[in-house]
Scaffold this motif. Structure first.
Motif, PDB file in Angstrom:
ATOM      1  N   ASN A   1       0.827  -1.216   0.000  1.00 36.35           N
ATOM      2  CA  ASN A   1       0.000   0.000   0.000  1.00 36.35           C
ATOM      3  C   ASN A   1       0.857   1.260   0.000  1.00 36.35           C
ATOM      4  OD1 ASN A   1      -2.431  -1.419  -0.012  1.00 36.35           O
ATOM      5  ND2 ASN A   1      -2.536  -1.480   2.217  1.00 36.35           N
ATOM      6  N   MET A   2       1.926   1.258   0.785  1.00 33.11           N
ATOM      7  CA  MET A   2       2.828   2.408   0.816  1.00 33.11           C
ATOM      8  C   MET A   2       3.477   2.600  -0.553  1.00 33.11           C
ATOM      9  SD  MET A   2       4.637   1.649   4.475  1.00 33.11           S
ATOM     10  CE  MET A   2       5.508   3.196   4.665  1.00 33.11           C
ATOM     11  N   ALA A   3       3.966   1.507  -1.126  1.00 35.62           N
ATOM     12  CA  ALA A   3       4.625   1.578  -2.430  1.00 35.62           C
ATOM     13  C   ALA A   3       3.670   2.084  -3.503  1.00 35.62           C
ATOM     14  CB  ALA A   3       5.181   0.210  -2.810  1.00 35.62           C
ATOM     15  N   ALA A   4       2.439   1.603  -3.500  1.00 36.17           N
ATOM     16  CA  ALA A   4       1.452   2.039  -4.494  1.00 36.17           C
ATOM     17  C   ALA A   4       1.121   3.517  -4.318  1.00 36.17           C
ATOM     18  CB  ALA A   4       0.182   1.195  -4.391  1.00 36.17           C
ATOM     19  N   SER A   5       1.089   4.007  -3.087  1.00 33.68           N
ATOM     20  CA  SER A   5       0.819   5.425  -2.833  1.00 33.68           C
ATOM     21  C   SER A   5       1.932   6.304  -3.374  1.00 33.68           C
ATOM     22  CB  SER A   5       0.664   5.680  -1.330  1.00 33.68           C
ATOM     23  OG  SER A   5      -0.497   5.060  -0.850  1.00 33.68           O
ATOM     24  N   ASP A   6       3.168   5.814  -3.336  1.00 33.23           N
ATOM     25  CA  ASP A   6       4.312   6.573  -3.831  1.00 33.23           C
ATOM     26  C   ASP A   6       4.451   6.447  -5.353  1.00 33.23           C
ATOM     27  OD1 ASP A   6       6.735   7.989  -4.036  1.00 33.23           O
ATOM     28  OD2 ASP A   6       7.932   6.241  -3.511  1.00 33.23           O
ATOM     29  N   LEU A   7       4.359   5.237  -5.867  1.00 28.46           N
ATOM     30  CA  LEU A   7       4.570   5.004  -7.297  1.00 28.46           C
ATOM     31  C   LEU A   7       3.399   5.492  -8.141  1.00 28.46           C
ATOM     32  CD1 LEU A   7       6.603   3.763  -9.303  1.00 28.46           C
ATOM     33  CD2 LEU A   7       5.394   1.590  -9.042  1.00 28.46           C
ATOM     34  N   GLY A   8       2.204   5.456  -7.555  1.00 27.60           N
ATOM     35  CA  GLY A   8       1.022   5.871  -8.297  1.00 27.60           C
ATOM     36  C   GLY A   8       0.333   4.716  -8.989  1.00 27.60           C
ATOM     37  N   ARG A   9       0.836   3.531  -8.770  1.00 33.08           N
ATOM     38  CA  ARG A   9       0.211   2.320  -9.309  1.00 33.08           C
ATOM     39  C   ARG A   9       0.655   1.128  -8.460  1.00 33.08           C
ATOM     40  NH1 ARG A   9       4.437   3.684 -12.672  1.00 33.08           N
ATOM     41  NH2 ARG A   9       5.839   1.998 -13.251  1.00 33.08           N
ATOM     42  N   ASP A  10      -0.080   0.055  -8.561  1.00 33.60           N
ATOM     43  CA  ASP A  10       0.147  -1.116  -7.721  1.00 33.60           C
ATOM     44  C   ASP A  10       1.144  -2.077  -8.372  1.00 33.60           C
ATOM     45  OD1 ASP A  10      -0.078  -2.843  -5.624  1.00 33.60           O
ATOM     46  OD2 ASP A  10      -2.060  -3.588  -6.152  1.00 33.60           O
ATOM     47  N   GLU A  11       2.420  -1.714  -8.330  1.00 30.04           N
ATOM     48  CA  GLU A  11       3.492  -2.558  -8.881  1.00 30.04           C
ATOM     49  C   GLU A  11       4.659  -2.537  -7.904  1.00 30.04           C
ATOM     50  OE1 GLU A  11       4.477  -1.497 -12.922  1.00 30.04           O
ATOM     51  OE2 GLU A  11       2.361  -1.210 -13.415  1.00 30.04           O
ATOM     52  N   PHE A  12       4.567  -3.382  -6.890  1.00 29.42           N
ATOM     53  CA  PHE A  12       5.531  -3.380  -5.790  1.00 29.42           C
ATOM     54  C   PHE A  12       6.967  -3.586  -6.271  1.00 29.42           C
ATOM     55  CE2 PHE A  12       7.412  -5.356  -1.871  1.00 29.42           C
ATOM     56  CZ  PHE A  12       7.336  -4.217  -1.086  1.00 29.42           C
ATOM     57  N   THR A  13       7.192  -4.526  -7.174  1.00 30.40           N
ATOM     58  CA  THR A  13       8.538  -4.792  -7.672  1.00 30.40           C
ATOM     59  C   THR A  13       9.097  -3.579  -8.411  1.00 30.40           C
ATOM     60  OG1 THR A  13       8.009  -7.144  -7.843  1.00 30.40           O
ATOM     61  CG2 THR A  13       9.939  -6.382  -9.052  1.00 30.40           C
ATOM     62  N   ALA A  14       8.256  -2.906  -9.180  1.00 29.74           N
ATOM     63  CA  ALA A  14       8.683  -1.693  -9.890  1.00 29.74           C
ATOM     64  C   ALA A  14       9.040  -0.595  -8.890  1.00 29.74           C
ATOM     65  CB  ALA A  14       7.586  -1.216 -10.837  1.00 29.74           C
ATOM     66  N   TRP A  15       8.256  -0.467  -7.805  1.00 32.36           N
ATOM     67  CA  TRP A  15       8.573   0.541  -6.780  1.00 32.36           C
ATOM     68  C   TRP A  15       9.938   0.249  -6.170  1.00 32.36           C
ATOM     69  CZ3 TRP A  15       9.958   0.269  -1.696  1.00 32.36           C
ATOM     70  CH2 TRP A  15      10.084   1.502  -1.041  1.00 32.36           C
ATOM     71  N   ARG A  16      10.180  -1.016  -5.788  1.00 27.58           N
ATOM     72  CA  ARG A  16      11.468  -1.373  -5.173  1.00 27.58           C
ATOM     73  C   ARG A  16      12.635  -1.034  -6.094  1.00 27.58           C
ATOM     74  NH1 ARG A  16      12.273  -4.318  -0.580  1.00 27.58           N
ATOM     75  NH2 ARG A  16      10.423  -5.061   0.442  1.00 27.58           N
ATOM     76  N   LYS A  17      12.500  -1.394  -7.369  1.00 25.33           N
ATOM     77  CA  LYS A  17      13.571  -1.147  -8.335  1.00 25.33           C
ATOM     78  C   LYS A  17      13.809   0.358  -8.515  1.00 25.33           C
ATOM     79  CE  LYS A  17      14.914  -2.189 -13.084  1.00 25.33           C
ATOM     80  NZ  LYS A  17      14.526  -2.810 -14.337  1.00 25.33           N
TER      81      LYS A  17
END
Length: 145
Positions: free
Chosen positions: A91-107
């Motif tokens: 949820n935190m990652a999606a709020s920052d990235l703007g979409r629900d792609e956890f692996t993309a946020w980490r990278k």
């Protein structure tokens, strides 16, 4: 001659910041906020060590600027959370990235951190959750000197 608004009069004490590390990422993130999908930004806690006044504060209103420093958005901080990179949830990652792609946020986040810091999966991040107050597109804003 058009009338210009001084944002410091409208939003006293507002700070100014930009998203991203270049014009393209800045514009993309502003557009995600406009669409309502980006609701947070994160940075390494180390980014604030030399500038504690830049640390986000709940209730503070800020101006989000385009890469060329022209005002784009007004946001209000609604929550600030310190969390280790390895403990960030989807949820935190999606709020920052703007979409629900956890692996993309980490990278993407790991790459961004490496631009300024030595990366450590246990390093502390500061998550600032915000609410869009106003989109300044089309407003007559007084140029800053």
């Amino acid at each position: 001659m058009p009338e210009y608004e001084d944002l410091q009069e409208t939003y006293p004490g507002a700070g100014t910041f930009k998203f991203g590390h270049d014009a393209e990422s800045c514009t993309a993130q502003i557009n995600l906020v406009r669409r309502g999908t980006k609701r947070a930004i994160c940075a390494a806690l180390a980014d604030f060590e030399g500038a504690p006044e830049a640390m986000p504060v709940v209730g503070r209103t800020d101006i989000v600027a385009h890469w060329n420093n022209t005002p784009a958005l007004i946001v209000k901080t609604v929550k600030v959370q310190e969390v280790r990179y390895c403990d960030v949830n989807t949820n935190m990652a999606a709020s920052d990235l703007g979409r629900d792609e956890f692996t993309a946020w980490r990278k993407a986040t790991k790459a961004a951190i490496k631009l300024d810091h030595k990366f450590d999966p246990e390093m502390l991040l500061v998550f600032e959750f915000f609410q869009l107050i106003e989109d300044l597109d089309g407003r007559q804003i007084e140029p800053r000197s």
